[in-house]
Scaffold this motif. Structure first.
Motif, PDB file in Angstrom:
ATOM      1  N   GLN A 284       1.190   6.603  -6.911  1.00 27.90           N
ATOM      2  CA  GLN A 284       0.694   7.649  -7.028  1.00 27.90           C
ATOM      3  C   GLN A 284       1.378   9.212  -6.769  1.00 27.90           C
ATOM      4  O   GLN A 284       0.619  10.043  -8.136  1.00 27.90           O
ATOM      5  CB  GLN A 284      -0.446   7.550  -6.700  1.00 27.90           C
ATOM      6  CG  GLN A 284      -1.744   7.775  -6.561  1.00 27.90           C
ATOM      7  CD  GLN A 284      -2.285   7.851  -7.725  1.00 27.90           C
ATOM      8  OE1 GLN A 284      -2.554   6.487  -8.414  1.00 27.90           O
ATOM      9  NE2 GLN A 284      -3.116   8.970  -8.491  1.00 27.90           N
ATOM     10  N   GLY A 285       1.414   9.365  -5.664  1.00 33.29           N
ATOM     11  CA  GLY A 285       1.749  10.684  -5.318  1.00 33.29           C
ATOM     12  C   GLY A 285       2.888  11.460  -6.008  1.00 33.29           C
ATOM     13  O   GLY A 285       3.015  12.694  -6.285  1.00 33.29           O
ATOM     14  N   VAL A 286       4.000  10.487  -6.258  1.00 30.79           N
ATOM     15  CA  VAL A 286       5.343  11.012  -7.646  1.00 30.79           C
ATOM     16  C   VAL A 286       4.873  11.175  -8.128  1.00 30.79           C
ATOM     17  O   VAL A 286       5.839  12.516  -8.838  1.00 30.79           O
ATOM     18  CB  VAL A 286       6.006  10.695  -6.922  1.00 30.79           C
ATOM     19  CG1 VAL A 286       7.064  10.185  -5.640  1.00 30.79           C
ATOM     20  CG2 VAL A 286       6.259   8.859  -7.752  1.00 30.79           C
ATOM     21  N   GLY A 287       3.354  10.866  -9.411  1.00 30.20           N
ATOM     22  CA  GLY A 287       3.784  11.756 -11.132  1.00 30.20           C
ATOM     23  C   GLY A 287       3.507  13.174 -10.501  1.00 30.20           C
ATOM     24  O   GLY A 287       4.391  13.066 -12.146  1.00 30.20           O
TER      25      GLY A 287
ATOM     26  N   GLN B 245       0.761  -1.135   0.387  1.00 28.52           N
ATOM     27  CA  GLN B 245      -0.452  -0.151   0.050  1.00 28.52           C
ATOM     28  C   GLN B 245       0.531   1.128   0.182  1.00 28.52           C
ATOM     29  O   GLN B 245       0.671   2.411  -0.743  1.00 28.52           O
ATOM     30  CB  GLN B 245      -0.887   0.199   1.132  1.00 28.52           C
ATOM     31  CG  GLN B 245      -2.011   1.368   1.151  1.00 28.52           C
ATOM     32  CD  GLN B 245      -2.679   0.758   2.261  1.00 28.52           C
ATOM     33  OE1 GLN B 245      -2.664   0.105   3.176  1.00 28.52           O
ATOM     34  NE2 GLN B 245      -3.990   2.049   2.482  1.00 28.52           N
ATOM     35  N   ILE B 246       1.642   1.502   0.865  1.00 26.67           N
ATOM     36  CA  ILE B 246       3.110   2.325   0.834  1.00 26.67           C
ATOM     37  C   ILE B 246       3.356   2.504  -0.261  1.00 26.67           C
ATOM     38  O   ILE B 246       3.613   3.683  -0.913  1.00 26.67           O
ATOM     39  CB  ILE B 246       3.910   2.035   2.097  1.00 26.67           C
ATOM     40  CG1 ILE B 246       4.212   2.496   3.182  1.00 26.67           C
ATOM     41  CG2 ILE B 246       5.250   2.913   1.751  1.00 26.67           C
ATOM     42  CD1 ILE B 246       3.987   1.667   4.289  1.00 26.67           C
ATOM     43  N   ALA B 247       4.275   1.901  -0.788  1.00 30.67           N
ATOM     44  CA  ALA B 247       4.130   2.077  -2.799  1.00 30.67           C
ATOM     45  C   ALA B 247       3.373   2.036  -3.363  1.00 30.67           C
ATOM     46  O   ALA B 247       3.491   3.086  -4.177  1.00 30.67           O
ATOM     47  CB  ALA B 247       4.813   0.248  -2.944  1.00 30.67           C
TER      48      ALA B 247
ATOM     49  N   THR C 206       5.502   4.547 -16.010  1.00 28.98           N
ATOM     50  CA  THR C 206       6.949   4.139 -15.609  1.00 28.98           C
ATOM     51  C   THR C 206       6.147   3.368 -13.515  1.00 28.98           C
ATOM     52  O   THR C 206       5.754   2.666 -13.512  1.00 28.98           O
ATOM     53  CB  THR C 206       8.410   4.046 -15.085  1.00 28.98           C
ATOM     54  OG1 THR C 206       8.831   4.283 -16.436  1.00 28.98           O
ATOM     55  CG2 THR C 206       8.997   2.957 -14.525  1.00 28.98           C
ATOM     56  N   SER C 207       6.034   5.201 -12.655  1.00 29.16           N
ATOM     57  CA  SER C 207       5.253   5.275 -11.704  1.00 29.16           C
ATOM     58  C   SER C 207       4.069   4.492 -11.487  1.00 29.16           C
ATOM     59  O   SER C 207       3.905   4.297 -10.363  1.00 29.16           O
ATOM     60  CB  SER C 207       5.472   6.639 -11.175  1.00 29.16           C
ATOM     61  OG  SER C 207       4.894   6.811  -9.898  1.00 29.16           O
ATOM     62  N   MET C 208       2.991   4.921 -12.552  1.00 23.70           N
ATOM     63  CA  MET C 208       1.901   5.264 -12.317  1.00 23.70           C
ATOM     64  C   MET C 208       1.567   3.589 -12.720  1.00 23.70           C
ATOM     65  O   MET C 208       1.067   2.674 -11.944  1.00 23.70           O
ATOM     66  CB  MET C 208       1.176   5.234 -13.406  1.00 23.70           C
ATOM     67  CG  MET C 208       0.986   7.363 -13.038  1.00 23.70           C
ATOM     68  SD  MET C 208       0.395   6.745 -11.860  1.00 23.70           S
ATOM     69  CE  MET C 208      -1.419   7.310 -11.838  1.00 23.70           C
TER      70      MET C 208
ATOM     71  N   ILE D 260      -3.061   8.752  -0.492  1.00 26.76           N
ATOM     72  CA  ILE D 260      -1.280   9.226  -1.160  1.00 26.76           C
ATOM     73  C   ILE D 260      -1.246   8.962   0.405  1.00 26.76           C
ATOM     74  O   ILE D 260      -0.140   9.582   0.706  1.00 26.76           O
ATOM     75  CB  ILE D 260      -1.292   9.977  -1.952  1.00 26.76           C
ATOM     76  CG1 ILE D 260      -1.336  11.160  -1.843  1.00 26.76           C
ATOM     77  CG2 ILE D 260      -1.757   9.253  -3.375  1.00 26.76           C
ATOM     78  CD1 ILE D 260      -0.207  12.396  -2.464  1.00 26.76           C
ATOM     79  N   ASP D 261      -2.079   9.149   1.193  1.00 33.40           N
ATOM     80  CA  ASP D 261      -1.786   9.709   2.728  1.00 33.40           C
ATOM     81  C   ASP D 261      -0.968   8.824   3.320  1.00 33.40           C
ATOM     82  O   ASP D 261      -0.210   9.047   4.589  1.00 33.40           O
ATOM     83  CB  ASP D 261      -2.898   9.888   3.338  1.00 33.40           C
ATOM     84  CG  ASP D 261      -3.477   8.283   3.658  1.00 33.40           C
ATOM     85  OD1 ASP D 261      -4.563   8.258   2.492  1.00 33.40           O
ATOM     86  OD2 ASP D 261      -3.959   7.639   4.727  1.00 33.40           O
TER      87      ASP D 261
END
Length: 264
Positions: free
Chosen positions: A207-210, A200-202, A221-223, A254-255
């Protein structure tokens, strides 16, 4: 355990197929373009690194338009125009360098988080007997570990192509933060709950760094990797008693994403 062996086989097969389909092919094509292909112009290579959009070229074209308007309006001197052009180019170069540095850091951090996940799954697999890991869970853990290894390779390839260094160790901040929890894992359920939280953290981190990444290559790649981690969560949830609830919101929260203290 709310899943039978047939269901598990289908879930893992579908996940593996999805993983193979969605993991982008950009690594090989990017390597060919940036390393092996000597005929491709430098400008075209820059287009790829900058997400298909050469910002320096854009600034040059914009500079021409601005310079033309300035000449018509104020008849500025050539020297002044040249100075302005140099200033714009320097500003653009600085902005690109800053964006590239951010991309490198995020790619390296993502690789370190993937390496941490690999280490966790590896520990569970190596201590399967002591932790009473059942065969179905071991099968899932083995697949997840291999996919995390591929994810780490993908992020490290991106970091390298952006001029950074690969990061091949587990994330040190995560290792320290979760050291006590890992040491306290005694049963299969302990492992499953911790693995669920880690996935879940990953997923939420990617999702958040996009919005912080400057190239479509890295955003994709991130998504993409984040989507695979979410599938890991869904499968792990079947094994946990009582079953864990996987977020069903239209947009993933993204909490639980890591913050900058995890950057490497």
């Amino acid at each position: 355990m709310d899943i039978n062996n047939d269901e598990l086989r289908r879930e893992l097969r579908d996940l593996d197929q999805e993983h193979r389909e969605v993991m982008p092919k950009w690594r090989d094509s990017l390597m060919r373009l940036l390393v092996d292909d000597q005929e491709t112009p430098t400008e075209a290579k820059a287009d790829v690194l900058l997400g298909g959009f050469n910002r320096r070229r854009f600034m040059q074209l914009s500079g021409l338009a601005v310079a033309g308007g300035t000449v018509l309006a104020a008849c500025g001197s050539d020297k002044k125009s040249n100075d302005t052009s140099k200033g714009s180019e320097a500003t653009t170069t600085t902005a690109i360098s800053a964006a590239s540095k951010t991309d490198q850091t995020i790619a390296r951090t993502a690789a370190s988080l993937e390496n941490f996940a690999v280490a966790v799954y590896d520990k569970a697999i190596m201590n399967a007997a002591a932790l009473k890991i059942t065969a179905p869970v071991a099968k899932a853990a083995t697949l997840f570990k291999s996919q995390h290894m591929e994810h780490a390779q993908a992020f490290n390839a991106a970091a390298t192509q952006l001029g950074g260094q690969p990061y091949t160790d587990p994330n040190p901040t995560a290792a320290k933060a979760f050291e006590a929890q890992i040491a306290a894992l005694k049963t299969e359920q302990d492992v499953l709950k911790f693995a669920f939280a880690l996935e879940q953290i990953a997923a939420e981190t990617y999702q958040g760094v996009g919005m912080k990444l400057s190239t479509p290559m890295l955003r994709q790649t991130s998504m993409t990797v984040g989507g695979v981690e979410a599938r890991h969560m869904a499968i792990l949830a079947h094994f946990i008693t009582p079953p864990m609830t996987v977020p069903d919101k239209a947009f993933q929260p993204i909490d639980k994403a890591v913050d900058s203290s995890y950057y490497v």
